[in-house]
Enzyme design. Structure first.
Site, PDB file in Angstrom:
ATOM      1  N   LYS A   1       0.698  -1.317  -0.160  1.00  0.00           N
ATOM      2  CA  LYS A   1      -0.052   0.091   0.017  1.00  0.00           C
ATOM      3  C   LYS A   1       0.937   1.404  -0.137  1.00  0.00           C
ATOM      4  CE  LYS A   1      -3.610  -2.723   2.050  1.00  0.00           C
ATOM      5  NZ  LYS A   1      -4.334  -3.101   3.347  1.00  0.00           N
TER       6      LYS A   1
ATOM      7  N   ASP B   1     -11.423   1.555   3.674  1.00  0.00           N
ATOM      8  CA  ASP B   1     -11.498   0.108   3.552  1.00  0.00           C
ATOM      9  C   ASP B   1     -13.024  -0.113   3.366  1.00  0.00           C
ATOM     10  OD1 ASP B   1      -9.359  -1.602   3.330  1.00  0.00           O
ATOM     11  OD2 ASP B   1      -8.904  -1.646   5.429  1.00  0.00           O
TER      12      ASP B   1
ATOM     13  N   GLN C   1      -5.122  -2.506   9.515  1.00  0.00           N
ATOM     14  CA  GLN C   1      -4.810  -3.885   8.682  1.00  0.00           C
ATOM     15  C   GLN C   1      -5.376  -4.933   9.558  1.00  0.00           C
ATOM     16  OE1 GLN C   1      -3.424  -4.033   5.497  1.00  0.00           O
ATOM     17  NE2 GLN C   1      -4.087  -6.218   5.848  1.00  0.00           N
TER      18      GLN C   1
END
Ligand code: NAP
Length: 292
Positions: free
Chosen positions: A52, A119, A96
């Site tokens: 990322k 997300d 994450q």
């Protein structure tokens, strides 16, 4: 059979994002900023977060990673989330997953400001998605929609079967493809571990999406001739013929299924490159405040 080249489609989208960032810069805007919180030292999570960071650089975004030890408490993590919620220089951030077992991931997701939840996992964003309202879409399903769109796959009126019902892939892609929208209007069936005779269901699929997390789960007999097959799975399996002793495969038995379908995503190089790209698209939306 036509290969759906996720690597190329992802590269095309990243070029478009980079050009947008250059244009924004010309009008005096700062760079979009994506942050990630990484708890613990899970090797796969470190690789994803590294990917990322690299992708941010590639398109001209700022990228930051906040690393915390595996011993971090849920309260400490919630404080860190609160800090990023209030940092005006950060447009969007992700935590994450998976988190260490002592932390309740849903509590953490619920603490993220929905306007920064790139997300797309916050219940507010899942709710908006379900109601067909503009919102961040979870990255992997968003990436799949882009693959279908840019490969000119017609979805309207098609039978779509989704294997798996996880919060991050199976459930959201089922909702998205069933929505009354240009990239939806499918008749969707979801299969999971309690589904009886999966082959009977999958053989009816014009579009088959495999997100079961089991290598080579989808065999030739399970696929309707001419189907479009999207393989979400990622697995490293032993392969004595390979120099490294292993290779990456998906949930689909690619070699045998490829001959039978009209289009298929390879693994690697299909859905994988699209996931981070979709996160970049969400970050650009966060920067522009598209969904406020
Ligand atoms: P997950 O949370 O483990 O969910 C797997 C789903 O498959 C569950 O709904 C489960 O059913 C179902 N399932 C398991 N065994 C089954 C069986 N024998 N028959 C029918 N259904 C079965 O997995 P996930 O997070 O969705 O990920 C799926 C795969 O995609 C994994 O290989 C993962 O590594 C990969 N992935 C790739 C990307 C990417 O960017 N390419 C992103 C995310 C995930 P129950 O609900 O009944 O347990």
């Amino acid at each position: 059979m036509e290969l759906i080249d996720g690597k190329k489609i992802a590269a095309d989208i990243r070029t478009e994002i980079a050009a947008t960032v250059v244009e924004l810069g010309k009008s005096g805007a700062r760079r979009p900023h994506l942050a990630a919180i990484l708890v613990g030292d899970d090797p796969a999570s470190s690789i994803y977060v590294g990917g990322k960071e690299k992708a941010c650089k590639e398109v001209g975004f700022d990228g930051s990673v906040y690393r915390y030890p595996a011993s971090t408490t849920e309260a400490e993590l919630l404080t860190a989330v609160g800090f990023l919620n209030n940092d005006p220089d950060i447009d969007g951030f992700i935590v994450q997953l998976p988190l260490p077992a002592h932390i309740n991931a849903q509590n953490v997701i619920r603490a993220i400001n929905p306007a920064k939840d790139v997300d797309g996992f916050h219940p507010v964003n899942i709710g908006k998605m379900t109601l067909n309202l503009p919102s961040y879409l979870p990255a992997t399903p968003f990436g799949i929609l882009e693959l279908l769109k840019r490969s000119n796959v017609e979805t309207e009126g098609k039978n779509c079967v989704v294997l798996g019902r996880s919060n991050i892939v199976g459930m959201p892609i089922s909702i998205l493809l069933a929505r009354n929208s240009k990239l939806g209007n499918c008749t969707v069936t979801i299969c999971h571990s309690r589904t009886k005779d999966i082959g009977l269901v999958t053989r009816e699929a014009d579009i088959l999406i495999a997100a079961v997390g089991k290598p080579h789960f989808v065999t030739e007999e399970m696929v309707k001739p001419g189907a479009v097959v999207i393989d979400v799975g990622i697995h490293r399996i032993p392969d004595p013929k390979s120099k490294t002793g292993n290779r990456i495969v998906g949930d689909v038995d690619f070699e045998n299924v490829a001959n039978k379908c009209s289009m298929i995503t390879p693994v690697p190089g299909g859905v994988g490159p699209m996931t981070i790209t979709a996160l970049l698209l969400n970050t650009l939306s966060a920067f522009r405040k598209d969904f406020d």
